[in-house]
Write an enzyme that holds these catalytic residues in place. Structure first.
Site, PDB file in Angstrom:
ATOM      1  N   PHE A  12       0.959  -1.212   0.009  1.00  0.00           N
ATOM      2  CA  PHE A  12       0.044  -0.162  -0.132  1.00  0.00           C
ATOM      3  C   PHE A  12       0.888   1.327   0.159  1.00  0.00           C
ATOM      4  O   PHE A  12       0.468   2.260  -0.286  1.00  0.00           O
ATOM      5  CB  PHE A  12      -0.918   0.029   1.213  1.00  0.00           C
ATOM      6  CG  PHE A  12      -0.319   0.520   2.406  1.00  0.00           C
ATOM      7  CD1 PHE A  12      -0.417   1.747   2.696  1.00  0.00           C
ATOM      8  CD2 PHE A  12       0.187  -0.458   3.318  1.00  0.00           C
ATOM      9  CE1 PHE A  12       0.394   2.347   3.741  1.00  0.00           C
ATOM     10  CE2 PHE A  12       0.968  -0.034   4.599  1.00  0.00           C
ATOM     11  CZ  PHE A  12       1.057   1.205   5.016  1.00  0.00           C
ATOM     12  N   LYS A  70      -1.215  -7.367  -9.286  1.00  0.00           N
ATOM     13  CA  LYS A  70      -2.307  -7.178  -8.124  1.00  0.00           C
ATOM     14  C   LYS A  70      -1.977  -6.365  -6.913  1.00  0.00           C
ATOM     15  O   LYS A  70      -0.861  -6.447  -6.285  1.00  0.00           O
ATOM     16  CB  LYS A  70      -2.060  -8.726  -7.343  1.00  0.00           C
ATOM     17  CG  LYS A  70      -3.261  -9.361  -6.529  1.00  0.00           C
ATOM     18  CD  LYS A  70      -3.658  -8.550  -5.636  1.00  0.00           C
ATOM     19  CE  LYS A  70      -2.964  -8.494  -4.400  1.00  0.00           C
ATOM     20  NZ  LYS A  70      -3.534  -7.539  -3.389  1.00  0.00           N
ATOM     21  N   CYS A 125       9.525   1.754   3.273  1.00  0.00           N
ATOM     22  CA  CYS A 125      10.385   0.838   3.737  1.00  0.00           C
ATOM     23  C   CYS A 125      11.709   1.154   4.025  1.00  0.00           C
ATOM     24  O   CYS A 125      12.413   0.621   4.459  1.00  0.00           O
ATOM     25  CB  CYS A 125      10.152  -0.271   2.753  1.00  0.00           C
ATOM     26  SG  CYS A 125      10.909   0.247   1.116  1.00  0.00           S
ATOM     27  N   GLU A 141       9.357  -3.809  13.138  1.00  0.00           N
ATOM     28  CA  GLU A 141       9.132  -2.774  12.179  1.00  0.00           C
ATOM     29  C   GLU A 141       8.019  -2.057  12.423  1.00  0.00           C
ATOM     30  O   GLU A 141       6.648  -2.588  12.436  1.00  0.00           O
ATOM     31  CB  GLU A 141       9.006  -3.271  10.765  1.00  0.00           C
ATOM     32  CG  GLU A 141       8.740  -2.188   9.752  1.00  0.00           C
ATOM     33  CD  GLU A 141       8.472  -2.752   8.406  1.00  0.00           C
ATOM     34  OE1 GLU A 141       7.901  -3.822   8.092  1.00  0.00           O
ATOM     35  OE2 GLU A 141       9.067  -2.227   7.194  1.00  0.00           O
ATOM     36  N   GLU A 154      -5.149  -3.979  -2.048  1.00  0.00           N
ATOM     37  CA  GLU A 154      -6.363  -3.732  -1.918  1.00  0.00           C
ATOM     38  C   GLU A 154      -6.791  -2.477  -1.214  1.00  0.00           C
ATOM     39  O   GLU A 154      -7.904  -2.388  -1.002  1.00  0.00           O
ATOM     40  CB  GLU A 154      -7.089  -5.140  -1.165  1.00  0.00           C
ATOM     41  CG  GLU A 154      -6.603  -5.500   0.083  1.00  0.00           C
ATOM     42  CD  GLU A 154      -5.316  -6.111   0.364  1.00  0.00           C
ATOM     43  OE1 GLU A 154      -4.414  -6.035  -0.465  1.00  0.00           O
ATOM     44  OE2 GLU A 154      -5.139  -6.911   1.355  1.00  0.00           O
ATOM     45  N   ARG A 155      -5.704  -1.901  -0.605  1.00  0.00           N
ATOM     46  CA  ARG A 155      -6.007  -0.515   0.262  1.00  0.00           C
ATOM     47  C   ARG A 155      -5.890   0.698  -0.539  1.00  0.00           C
ATOM     48  O   ARG A 155      -6.387   1.497  -0.223  1.00  0.00           O
ATOM     49  CB  ARG A 155      -5.071  -0.640   1.417  1.00  0.00           C
ATOM     50  CG  ARG A 155      -5.349  -1.764   2.350  1.00  0.00           C
ATOM     51  CD  ARG A 155      -4.625  -1.523   3.680  1.00  0.00           C
ATOM     52  NE  ARG A 155      -3.348  -2.566   3.568  1.00  0.00           N
ATOM     53  CZ  ARG A 155      -2.588  -2.678   4.793  1.00  0.00           C
ATOM     54  NH1 ARG A 155      -2.805  -2.179   5.749  1.00  0.00           N
ATOM     55  NH2 ARG A 155      -1.462  -3.102   4.822  1.00  0.00           N
TER      56      ARG A 155
HETATM   57  P1  NAD Z   1       1.491  -6.486   3.179  1.00  0.00           P
HETATM   58  O1  NAD Z   1       2.468  -7.467   3.080  1.00  0.00           O
HETATM   59  O2  NAD Z   1       0.526  -6.445   4.010  1.00  0.00           O
HETATM   60  O3  NAD Z   1       0.829  -6.447   1.663  1.00  0.00           O
HETATM   61  C1  NAD Z   1       1.737  -6.548   0.565  1.00  0.00           C
HETATM   62  C2  NAD Z   1       0.748  -7.514  -0.656  1.00  0.00           C
HETATM   63  O4  NAD Z   1       0.750  -8.722  -0.117  1.00  0.00           O
HETATM   64  C3  NAD Z   1      -0.640  -6.894  -0.909  1.00  0.00           C
HETATM   65  O5  NAD Z   1      -0.794  -6.889  -2.113  1.00  0.00           O
HETATM   66  C4  NAD Z   1      -1.424  -8.178  -0.230  1.00  0.00           C
HETATM   67  O6  NAD Z   1      -2.765  -7.983  -0.534  1.00  0.00           O
HETATM   68  C5  NAD Z   1      -0.588  -9.115  -0.170  1.00  0.00           C
HETATM   69  N1  NAD Z   1      -0.826  -9.788   1.201  1.00  0.00           N
HETATM   70  C6  NAD Z   1      -0.932  -9.534   2.330  1.00  0.00           C
HETATM   71  N2  NAD Z   1      -1.033 -10.447   3.231  1.00  0.00           N
HETATM   72  C7  NAD Z   1      -1.046 -11.599   2.644  1.00  0.00           C
HETATM   73  C8  NAD Z   1      -1.239 -12.950   2.752  1.00  0.00           C
HETATM   74  N3  NAD Z   1      -1.550 -13.452   4.244  1.00  0.00           N
HETATM   75  N4  NAD Z   1      -0.996 -13.772   1.778  1.00  0.00           N
HETATM   76  C9  NAD Z   1      -1.071 -13.370   0.458  1.00  0.00           C
HETATM   77  N5  NAD Z   1      -0.902 -12.272   0.237  1.00  0.00           N
HETATM   78  C10 NAD Z   1      -0.897 -11.487   1.192  1.00  0.00           C
HETATM   79  O7  NAD Z   1       2.023  -5.044   3.060  1.00  0.00           O
HETATM   80  P2  NAD Z   1       1.698  -3.673   3.230  1.00  0.00           P
HETATM   81  O8  NAD Z   1       1.320  -3.501   4.391  1.00  0.00           O
HETATM   82  O9  NAD Z   1       0.839  -3.271   2.248  1.00  0.00           O
HETATM   83  O10 NAD Z   1       3.137  -2.817   2.940  1.00  0.00           O
HETATM   84  C11 NAD Z   1       4.131  -2.501   4.069  1.00  0.00           C
HETATM   85  C12 NAD Z   1       5.330  -3.543   4.073  1.00  0.00           C
HETATM   86  O11 NAD Z   1       5.858  -3.427   2.946  1.00  0.00           O
HETATM   87  C13 NAD Z   1       6.152  -3.080   5.041  1.00  0.00           C
HETATM   88  O12 NAD Z   1       6.683  -4.139   5.776  1.00  0.00           O
HETATM   89  C14 NAD Z   1       7.199  -2.430   4.321  1.00  0.00           C
HETATM   90  O13 NAD Z   1       8.575  -2.472   4.894  1.00  0.00           O
HETATM   91  C15 NAD Z   1       7.266  -3.183   3.014  1.00  0.00           C
HETATM   92  N6  NAD Z   1       7.799  -2.724   1.876  1.00  0.00           N
HETATM   93  C16 NAD Z   1       9.039  -3.095   1.456  1.00  0.00           C
HETATM   94  C17 NAD Z   1       9.612  -2.404   0.478  1.00  0.00           C
HETATM   95  C18 NAD Z   1      10.994  -2.753   0.106  1.00  0.00           C
HETATM   96  O14 NAD Z   1      11.410  -2.473  -0.996  1.00  0.00           O
HETATM   97  N7  NAD Z   1      11.875  -3.604   0.843  1.00  0.00           N
HETATM   98  C19 NAD Z   1       9.075  -1.452  -0.182  1.00  0.00           C
HETATM   99  C20 NAD Z   1       7.631  -1.069   0.151  1.00  0.00           C
HETATM  100  C21 NAD Z   1       7.148  -1.627   1.425  1.00  0.00           C
END
Ligand code: NAD
Length: 517
Positions: free
Chosen positions: A171, A195, A303, A402, A198-199
């Site tokens: 998101f 994909k 991140c 985090e 969803e937020r």
């Molecule tokens: P999230 O893991 O909740 O969601 C990311 C994606 O994974 C979404 O599309 C979501 O639908 C999917 N997802 C979530 N839970 C899932 C599950 N149980 N099974 C399958 N798919 C699932 O992450 P977020 O809250 O949207 O983003 C924040 C996180 O992303 C933080 O931890 C941040 O550090 C990380 N991030 C990392 C980078 C990087 O380059 N290292 C960049 C941006 C964000």
């Protein structure tokens, strides 16, 4: 209810774009070049984090819809993979022009759904645009190798696409991260299933429409919405060859494990705990501005946000000045002029962040600046957390997790060596920075600190796209990192041809049975 500025942006998003809306209506999928209504029975609300207004809804895409998207991508692959590289390059050139032209529209959608400030949302688009710009150099960057290994024999290596690829995005950067894959997967000849989070699906839908206008043929780019169920379908579908994931640790580990077990190529960028070391010889003004900006910008939801500051020796006296700068930041809705921090993504995220702030107190740390209970009169329902500064030790929850909010943990160290030990003991490896005016100190730090992205007097050392994103340790799973040269490696496979064209009189009458040498 939206504020007047948000209502104006919502009207613009709703009236101009086919796939998304900001009037509480339904977001469409984009399958085979059509913006289509989902027949899903489950819909998820997307809310403006500063008012809780429902901006739109996203479907939990059905299995049939998902399969249709993969089939459209597989069909498009047959012609797109054999389309000349010059043509693919031209389409990406057009895309970069359109994204530049419509940056404010994409930024409006991001502010409405994600909450970051308008200026920061434009930065989100711009960092993705830079990857699109780098992708236009494909006719140079994809050049293969050729060697005349004998007078009648050539060996040459080409880089070919993989097939249908997918990206699953978080998101916090709804434009930038989608554009990483939209540009690199397609310019190399793959087709793509996106994909989005969803937020905040709106930015992706605008980008999909711009891809259509840029001239991507039907089926080259597809968007399916949803949460874990849709992600699992991506992991399992046999026609999807590679997955680019960015998000949190749980989802990343799950996707990496499930999809690689089925033989797919996966890159997974995950969570972080980024440290900055502040040496007493640093430029104080530059350092404190950079630390405050990196810790509290985007409400700490990057991140590469700075989440730990290690003040070394006499630099510890600067903490009160840092707190004054944090107090000077303006917290309000992302469309308001002068806004420095918007809300965090959801009430649940706010509760979680406030829980970590409380834990520092419970575990014997100190809350030097408390952002809990932050009230913004114009936005009484917003998920606001003010800049927070905690004094902690490395065994406390606020340090070990985090937090993903505007919370800076302060840890002290007597020496540079002690600071580097703290950083290297942390399981994450996304980024680390040092502030110093001593070149030798900076050199030592970049050599010994383990994280993959190092800043010297730079608090958010995110590499430009001619280099690759190089987070490591617990922040990354996979073998081939994102964008830069490795981004092209991720989306291509090599084929090497050895060709023999001998003169007729050099061919003997007898077959040779020894290994060709
Ligand atoms: P999230 O893991 O909740 O969601 C990311 C994606 O994974 C979404 O599309 C979501 O639908 C999917 N997802 C979530 N839970 C899932 C599950 N149980 N099974 C399958 N798919 C699932 O992450 P977020 O809250 O949207 O983003 C924040 C996180 O992303 C933080 O931890 C941040 O550090 C990380 N991030 C990392 C980078 C990087 O380059 N290292 C960049 C941006 C964000």
């Amino acid at each position: 209810r939206f504020t007047p500025a948000a209502a104006k942006a919502a009207e613009q998003v709703s009236s101009q774009w086919k796939g998304t809306t900001a009037d509480g209506g339904k977001t469409k999928n984009y399958i085979g070049g059509q913006f289509v209504d989902s027949t899903a029975s489950k819909w998820l609300d997307v809310r403006d984090p500063s008012t809780q207004t429902v901006v739109n809804q996203v479907p939990e895409t059905t299995e049939d819809e998902f399969n249709a998207a993969v089939e459209a991508a597989a069909e498009a692959y047959k012609t797109w993979s054999t389309t000349s590289i010059i043509r693919r390059q031209r389409v990406v050139f057009e895309l970069q022009h359109l994204i530049r032209q419509h940056t404010p529209d994409i930024a409006n959608s991001i502010v409405l759904e994600q909450g970051k400030t308008f200026a920061d949302a434009q930065g989100d688009v711009h960092r993705g645009l830079q990857v699109v710009e780098a992708a236009t150099a494909i006719t140079s960057t994809l050049l293969g190798d050729k060697l005349e290994v004998a007078t009648d024999m050539d060996t040459y290596s080409r880089r070919l696409p993989l097939g249908v690829c997918a990206c699953i995005t978080p998101f916090n950067f709804p434009a930038m991260i989608v554009l990483w894959s939209a540009a690199l997967a397609t310019v190399t000849g793959n087709t793509l299933i996106i994909k989005p989070s969803e937020r905040d699906p709106g930015a992706t839908m605008i980008i999909a429409e711009l891809c259509e206008r840029a001239g991507f043929p039907k089926g080259v780019i597809n968007v399916v919405h949803g949460s874990a169920a849709t992600v699992n379908r991506i992991c399992d579908h046999p026609k999807i060859k590679a997955i680019s994931f960015v998000g949190g640790d749980n989802a990343g580990k799950h996707i990496y494990t499930r999809a690689t077990a089925l033989g797919k190529r996966v890159q997974a960028n995950m969570g972080a705990k980024n440290h900055a070391v502040i040496m007493p010889d640093a430029n104080k003004n530059l350092t404190l501005n950079a630390v405050a900006g990196a810790a509290f910008g985007a409400a700490g939801q990057r991140c590469m946000a700075l989440s730990v500051a290690i003040f070394v020796g006499a630099a510890q006296q600067w903490v009160p000045d840092l707190i004054e700068r944090a107090k000077g930041l303006k917290i309000t809705g992302g469309f308001e002029s002068g806004a420095d921090l918007g809300p965090v993504i959801s009430p649940q995220a706010k509760d979680r962040i406030e829980g970590f702030i409380a834990s520092a107190d419970e575990e014997g740390g100190k809350i030097l600046l408390d952002g809990r209970g932050c009230e913004v009169p114009e936005y009484p329902d917003g998920n606001f957390v003010g800049p927070t500064v905690l004094e902690v030790t490395t065994d406390m929850k606020a340090y070990k997790n985090e937090i993903f909010g505007p919370v800076l943990c302060i840890v002290s160290a007597k020496t540079l060596d002690e600071a580097i030990e703290i950083i290297n003991a942390n399981p994450y490896g996304n980024g680390a920075a040092i502030f110093t005016n001593n070149g030798a100190t900076g050199r030592k730090f970049e050599t010994l600190a383990e994280p993959g992205q190092i800043g010297i007097n730079v608090a958010v050392p995110v590499p430009l796209p001619m280099f690759n994103w190089s987070g490591n340790k617990g922040s990354f799973m996979g073998d081939i990192p994102f964008y830069g040269k490795t981004g092209l490696d991720f989306y291509t496979q090599r084929k090497t041809t050895t060709a023999l064209w001998p003169h007729e009189d050099a061919i003997s009458e007898k077959a040779s049975v020894v290994m060709p040498q």
